[in-house]
Design an enzyme around this catalytic site. Structure first.
Site, short mmCIF file in Angstrom:
data_model
loop_
_atom_site.label_atom_id
_atom_site.label_comp_id
_atom_site.label_asym_id
_atom_site.label_seq_id
_atom_site.Cartn_x
_atom_site.Cartn_y
_atom_site.Cartn_z
N CYS A 126 0.81 -1.22 0.00
CA CYS A 126 0.00 0.00 0.00
C CYS A 126 0.84 1.27 0.00
O CYS A 126 0.34 2.34 0.37
CB CYS A 126 -0.96 -0.01 1.18
SG CYS A 126 -2.03 -1.45 1.20
N LYS A 192 -8.58 -0.32 10.71
CA LYS A 192 -8.56 -1.37 9.70
C LYS A 192 -7.63 -2.48 10.16
O LYS A 192 -6.43 -2.28 10.35
CB LYS A 192 -8.07 -0.78 8.37
CG LYS A 192 -7.97 -1.81 7.26
CD LYS A 192 -7.65 -1.14 5.94
CE LYS A 192 -7.46 -2.16 4.85
NZ LYS A 192 -7.10 -1.54 3.57
N LYS A 245 -13.26 -1.69 9.91
CA LYS A 245 -13.22 -2.70 8.85
C LYS A 245 -12.37 -3.87 9.27
O LYS A 245 -11.27 -3.64 9.79
CB LYS A 245 -12.60 -2.02 7.63
CG LYS A 245 -12.43 -2.89 6.43
CD LYS A 245 -11.83 -2.10 5.32
CE LYS A 245 -11.38 -3.05 4.25
NZ LYS A 245 -10.39 -2.51 3.40
C1 PBG Z 1 -7.03 -1.52 0.02
C2 PBG Z 1 -8.33 -2.12 0.34
C3 PBG Z 1 -8.62 -3.44 0.66
C4 PBG Z 1 -9.99 -3.52 0.85
C5 PBG Z 1 -10.53 -2.26 0.65
N1 PBG Z 1 -9.48 -1.39 0.34
C6 PBG Z 1 -7.73 -4.61 0.71
C7 PBG Z 1 -6.64 -4.71 1.66
O1 PBG Z 1 -6.42 -3.90 2.55
O2 PBG Z 1 -5.93 -5.69 1.52
C8 PBG Z 1 -10.73 -4.77 1.21
C9 PBG Z 1 -12.19 -4.75 0.95
C10 PBG Z 1 -12.86 -6.07 0.95
O3 PBG Z 1 -12.30 -7.12 1.31
O4 PBG Z 1 -14.04 -6.09 0.56
N2 PBG Z 1 -7.07 -0.75 -1.14
#
Ligand code: PBG
Length: 324
Positions: A126, A192, A245
């Protein structure tokens, strides 16, 4: 004895006194957009979810608006990636093109964009990597500011940084304000967790890290107090809405956040939550509709004001049918 049965005698009365109300206006539907033409490809790991191209995405937006869903969060899948994620902020990036197209056709849809580099870097992390292949936090947040600005310039209404770098909200706020976008809200993916529930999304967005994992920047799911700390940092830096999340295994966290902060709380019910219910439903192991209603209600009951969900269309339909 009548300790509450009086208020359970009819569906109307139950609705009248229900403590949890689920509304269409609080739903956000995720959409994946890729390069190409005339594309509506089903995502294998997420039955009945699709990747669209810029020329087909408007059909989906039209469907959503007809159902009363007015908010989408957009994820881009570029056809070229590099080590520094250039595709995330160029004028002709996939998201920028999609935003211009959507906003040309509709002005009543609210477009939220996911601000992150993992779909645009060839290593799938990221952010930018340093010599030791470790994400360089401070260089990355500069780029995040550029990405956010480019989204707003192309027509986005809200940005949602999901990268989990430290200090990114402040940096993005500064970048937006410098360009005069002082009224653009930021939804921060403040809380998150490093979660296996993102598995199907990584197939959908082609964003799995090619080595290592995201545990150095995403949260450890054993931690609860840390969630409050993360939320407070982001609020101080200028976040307008705080996200938790995933959602389903994190209802306690949603409630903690709701009790401690005074901003709207947004939960993201992620891809793994969706696919588990969908596949168990397809196999006839569970009653899919009822499970959608029950799990969704639990997220609102836990304290979500806003919900990002792949089930948004089903939920809207169930609301119309009076099933919530
Ligand atoms: C990163 C991002 C992720 C998700 C949303 N934005 C993936 C991660 O962090 O690996 C996951 C969303 C989902 O699983 O529905 N851009």
């Amino acid at each position: 004895m009548n300790r509450g049965r009086r208020l359970r005698q009819s569906q109307n009365i139950r609705n009248l006194v229900s403590e949890t109300k689920v509304s269409k206006s609080s739903l956000i539907y995720p959409i994946f957009i890729q390069e190409g033409n005339n594309i509506k490809d089903e995502i294998k790991a997420m039955p009945n979810q699709f990747r669209y191209s810029v020329d087909t995405v408007s059909f989906e937006i039209e469907n959503l608006l007809k159902q009363g869903i007015n908010n989408v969060i957009l994820f881009g899948i570029p056809d070229k990636k590099d080590s520094v994620g250039t595709g995330a902020y160029i004028e002709n990036g996939i998201i920028q093109k999609a935003l211009r197209e959507i906003k040309k056709n509709f002005n009543e849809i609210t477009c939220i964009t996911d601000v992150c580099m993992c779909e645009y870097t060839n290593h799938g992390h990221c952010g930018i990597l340093d010599k030791n292949n470790i994400v360089d936090n401070d260089k990355t947040i500069q780029i995040l500011g550029k990405i956010a600005t480019s989204h707003i310039e192309a027509g986005a209404d809200i940005v949602a940084p999901s990268d989990m770098m430290d200090g990114r909200i402040k940096e993005i706020r500064k970048a937006l304000d410098n360009k005069g976008f002082v009224n653009t809200p930021i939804i921060s993916y403040a809380v998150k967790y490093a979660s296996a529930f993102y598995g199907p999304f990584r197939e959908a967005a082609d964003s799995a890290p090619s080595f290592g994992d995201r545990k150095t920047y995403q949260m450890d799911f054993r931690n609860r107090n840390e969630a409050i700390k993360e939320a407070f940092y982001d609020i101080e830096e200028g976040a307008d809405i705080i996200m938790v999340k995933p959602a389903l295994s994190y209802l306690d966290i949603i409630r903690d956040i709701k009790n401690r902060i005074n901003l709207p709380v947004c939960a993201y019910s992620v891809s793994g939550e969706y696919s588990m219910i969908k596949l168990a439903g397809e196999k006839g192991l569970i009653d899919e509709d009822k499970i959608i209603i029950e799990t969704t209600t639990s997220m609102y009951r836990a304290g979500s004001d806003i919900l990002i969900t792949y089930f948004a269309k089903e939920i809207a339909k169930f609301i119309d049918e009076g099933r919530f």
